[in-house]
Design a protein around this motif. Structure first.
Motif: not given
Length: 155
Positions: A65-66, A86-97, A145-150
């Motif tokens: 996100t940020c 995210c510790p910076h913008c507090n937006s959720p994300f997913e870690s994927t392989v 990889r990190y990606r935004k939560v759908r």
């Protein structure tokens, strides 16, 4: 008698700045800082401002996100579970392989493992299984990889 800071080396300037009484000689401290800034290459000074609190060789991911850096060994990256914040913008994300990356890297990694890594580890007198652990860790890091939560579609 005023010191001629243009004749000082960078190491001497850094030492002078660290040891000068900034309250008694504020103008000299500013001149030393100016001289240091003028001698530093642009890339180094901009790199230092971007790196923030990361070690020079520390690996990191970027928030989707940020795009701020998240250290590989940080609490955020090593939290259990797929969803992280995210510790910076507090937006959720997913870690994927990414399985495609994992599959592409698997064959060369196995060849390197069998021909180089395992014999090297065994020659040091260690168990060959250590090389398998190293290989799995490297493959995981390469494929993560990190990606935004759908967001779920609400109808």
């Amino acid at each position: 008698m005023e010191p001629n800071y243009s004749e000082y080396s960078i190491t001497e300037l850094e030492d002078a700045l660290a040891n000068i009484d900034k309250e008694a000689f504020p103008d000299r401290a500013e001149r030393i800082k100016g001289e240091l800034i003028s001698r530093q290459p642009l890339e180094k000074s901009s790199l230092e401002t971007l790196e923030d609190n990361f070690e020079p060789n520390e690996q990191f991911f970027k928030c989707p996100t940020c795009e701020e850096k998240i250290g590989f060994f940080s609490k955020t990256a090593n939290k259990w579970g797929k969803k992280k914040v995210c510790p910076h913008c507090n937006s959720p994300f997913e870690s994927t392989v990414k399985l495609k990356v994992f599959a592409i890297a698997l064959i060369p990694a196995l060849i390197i493992h069998l021909l180089i890594l395992r014999p090297l580890v065994v020659s040091f007198g260690l168990n060959g299984a250590i090389s398998t652990g190293i290989l799995c860790g490297i493959l995981t890091i390469l494929a993560m990889r990190y990606r935004k939560v759908r967001s779920a579609n609400v109808t």
